[in-house]
Design a protein around this motif. Structure first.
Motif, PDB file in Angstrom:
ATOM      1  N   ARG A  52       0.818  -1.212   0.000  1.00 60.52           N
ATOM      2  CA  ARG A  52       0.000   0.000   0.000  1.00 60.52           C
ATOM      3  C   ARG A  52       0.853   1.265   0.000  1.00 60.52           C
ATOM      4  N   ASP A  53       2.043   1.216   0.581  1.00 57.99           N
ATOM      5  CA  ASP A  53       2.867   2.423   0.611  1.00 57.99           C
ATOM      6  C   ASP A  53       3.580   2.684  -0.714  1.00 57.99           C
ATOM      7  N   ARG A  54       3.387   1.818  -1.702  1.00 60.56           N
ATOM      8  CA  ARG A  54       3.893   2.041  -3.062  1.00 60.56           C
ATOM      9  C   ARG A  54       2.749   2.297  -4.046  1.00 60.56           C
ATOM     10  N   LEU A  55       1.549   2.456  -3.559  1.00 61.44           N
ATOM     11  CA  LEU A  55       0.353   2.401  -4.396  1.00 61.44           C
ATOM     12  C   LEU A  55      -0.251   3.779  -4.671  1.00 61.44           C
ATOM     13  N   THR A  56      -0.573   4.020  -5.949  1.00 60.78           N
ATOM     14  CA  THR A  56      -1.391   5.151  -6.365  1.00 60.78           C
ATOM     15  C   THR A  56      -2.718   4.605  -6.878  1.00 60.78           C
ATOM     16  N   ILE A  57      -3.830   5.136  -6.357  1.00 62.21           N
ATOM     17  CA  ILE A  57      -5.169   4.673  -6.720  1.00 62.21           C
ATOM     18  C   ILE A  57      -5.873   5.781  -7.492  1.00 62.21           C
ATOM     19  N   SER A  58      -6.413   5.433  -8.647  1.00 60.93           N
ATOM     20  CA  SER A  58      -7.156   6.391  -9.466  1.00 60.93           C
ATOM     21  C   SER A  58      -8.589   5.912  -9.634  1.00 60.93           C
ATOM     22  N   HIS A  59      -9.541   6.730  -9.172  1.00 53.21           N
ATOM     23  CA  HIS A  59     -10.960   6.483  -9.381  1.00 53.21           C
ATOM     24  C   HIS A  59     -11.468   7.471 -10.423  1.00 53.21           C
ATOM     25  N   VAL A  60     -12.095   6.970 -11.466  1.00 51.92           N
ATOM     26  CA  VAL A  60     -12.695   7.823 -12.487  1.00 51.92           C
ATOM     27  C   VAL A  60     -14.192   7.536 -12.504  1.00 51.92           C
ATOM     28  N   LEU A  61     -14.976   8.575 -12.210  1.00 55.22           N
ATOM     29  CA  LEU A  61     -16.428   8.426 -12.094  1.00 55.22           C
ATOM     30  C   LEU A  61     -17.146   9.383 -13.031  1.00 55.22           C
ATOM     31  N   PRO A  62     -18.365   9.011 -13.460  1.00 53.71           N
ATOM     32  CA  PRO A  62     -19.146   9.936 -14.304  1.00 53.71           C
ATOM     33  C   PRO A  62     -19.378  11.268 -13.588  1.00 53.71           C
ATOM     34  N   LYS A  63     -19.305  12.336 -14.340  1.00 49.09           N
ATOM     35  CA  LYS A  63     -19.391  13.676 -13.757  1.00 49.09           C
ATOM     36  C   LYS A  63     -20.706  13.900 -13.019  1.00 49.09           C
ATOM     37  N   GLU A  64     -21.785  13.306 -13.515  1.00 53.38           N
ATOM     38  CA  GLU A  64     -23.097  13.563 -12.910  1.00 53.38           C
ATOM     39  C   GLU A  64     -23.240  12.911 -11.528  1.00 53.38           C
TER      40      GLU A  64
END
Length: 448
Positions: free
Chosen positions: A432-444
């Motif tokens: 976890r200390d090497r991790l980048t998390i990207s969440h992409v969600l609909p704008k609405e």
């Protein structure tokens, strides 16, 4: 058992191909007195030649405030030289049946042509003249800048997925410029001056910072004569000091959530890991390559069999790792959610991390490991049978400071990696200390 036997059979078929690929009897290497490296691979199956000129400079070399310099310079290289007027090379090449293009990467800028054998001398003369006497006229810069800005708008700013990836990659490399966009940030493009491009050209476009790669229906002796004739007179220059881009070993877990004009939720997990060039243990990069394949490579991989075809939470999932880089790299997992079985991104994220944790607790089976190994070896061998891909392979290795002999060693080590090596790689690097998390969600779905 049938799958294991199939993997064994494919492995046996690939052994002679591996031996053929590694021996490279038709590959020749030499260096001109001015430092230009030359790699030649003869292949007379078709009357065609692929020529590539690689410069060791790209977006990872650029300091803050000057992102996009390498890509902008690539564009301006066609604006005239001592022998050519702006864009004059295009009609000359078309008349001779030459197709040409250029590309900028994080670690390199490449100019390449597909050439009839009789026209190779013209292609080399043009590239040598651009290396030594490119004009970079100020009168052409404003127009070219607008073309680059439009390219950025079309491919990044107006492409929700690419825009999301650009920001998350930048976050994933906190200690280096490896995550900087190749095309540059828009505000840097808007204030970029032609004098910066000229300085960048004088700094990096030198024979001792370049590699010429020629593959196809050619004679090595003839190519050496041509390379010496056209590139030999160009003086070597002192290059700026540059270090490989290294990352923090444990920069801490980072999360970015973006709401964009996109209907399907998307998740990316990126772990900071070493490459072949930065590893301290020769087994690390091969183990990471196999680990990535086990997670999200073929249809039998853990994530595809469990979350895509099993629980059907995802419509797509992949894992990617490339060890051929001059600096540290990422092992990335990308997943697109299934809207027919909606789940919060956080829940899917934890299920993916649970699959990784299972590999930390229990090594993969020998059969699963052999399937992953066979897929990697097959891709490696068959990609090198295509001449253009072979030229790219030589260039990528050279830019990373590696040789084909070192890559052959990598493949031998890969064949010896054990299930316990995979477990150790997961325990050491997928943390976890090497991790980048990207969440992409609909704008609405955003709640202000």
């Amino acid at each position: 058992m049938k799958k294991s036997l199939a993997g064994l059979a494919l492995g046996l078929m690939l052994q002679p191909l591996m031996a053929l690929a590694s021996s490279e009897p038709s590959t020749h290497r030499f260096t001109l007195d001015n430092g230009l490296k030359v790699i030649i691979h003869e292949d007379h199956r078709a009357a065609v030649v692929h020529s590539q000129l690689w410069y060791r400079v790209g977006s990872s070399y650029e300091p803050p405030g000057q992102s996009g310099l390498s890509h902008a310079l690539e564009h301006m290289m066609f604006k005239g030289s001592s022998k050519l007027c702006p864009m004059e090379s295009d009609p000359i090449f078309q008349t001779l049946g030459i197709t040409d293009n250029a590309a900028t990467q994080s670690d390199a800028t490449i100019f390449f042509q597909t050439v009839p054998p009789h026209a190779l001398a013209v292609a080399l003369e043009v590239m040598a003249d651009q290396m030594s006497t490119a004009h970079l006229p100020a009168a052409h810069w404003e127009g070219e800048r607008e073309i680059i800005k439009n390219e950025r708008s079309e491919n990044i700013d107006n492409n929700p997925q690419q825009r999301a990836l650009e920001l998350s990659r930048n976050m994933a490399f906190p200690a280096s410029a490896s995550g900087s966009p190749v095309i540059g940030w828009m505000h840097d493009l808007e204030r970029m001056h032609i004098d910066e491009l000229k300085h960048w050209y004088q700094s990096w476009y030198a024979p001792n910072n370049a590699t010429l790669i020629i593959v196809g229906d050619i004679d090595a002796g003839q190519v050496k004569t041509l390379a010496t004739r056209y590139f030999g007179p160009i003086a070597r220059r002192e290059l700026p000091a540059i270090k490989p881009p290294l990352e923090l070993r444990a920069p801490g877990e980072r999360t970015i959530t973006q709401y964009i004009e996109h209907q399907v939720p998307h998740l990316t997990l990126m772990f900071n890991v070493p490459s072949l060039s930065t590893q301290t243990d020769l087994r690390t990069a091969p183990a990471l390559e196999l680990l990535s394949e086990l997670l999200g490579g073929g249809n039998s991989s853990r994530l595809k069999s469990g979350l895509l075809r099993g629980d059907e939470l995802l419509v797509a999932v992949d894992s990617h790792y490339s060890g051929i880089s001059r600096g540290d790299e990422l092992l990335s997992i990308t997943a697109t959610l299934n809207l027919e079985k909606p789940k919060p991104l956080s829940e899917v994220q934890e299920q993916i991390l649970a699959v990784i944790e299972s590999l930390k607790r229990t090594p993969p089976s020998t059969a699963d490991l052999e399937r992953a190994r066979t897929r990697i070896i097959a891709r490696h061998v068959f990609s090198r049978d295509d001449l253009q891909s072979l030229a790219m392979y030589f260039g990528e290795l050279d830019i990373a400071g590696l040789s084909s002999e070192q890559d052959d060693d990598r493949m031998q080590i890969l064949e010896a990696i054990t299930p316990e090596d995979i477990q150790h790689a997961a325990q050491t690097f997928l943390t976890r200390d090497r991790l980048t998390i990207s969440h992409v969600l609909p704008k609405e779905t955003r709640h202000e």
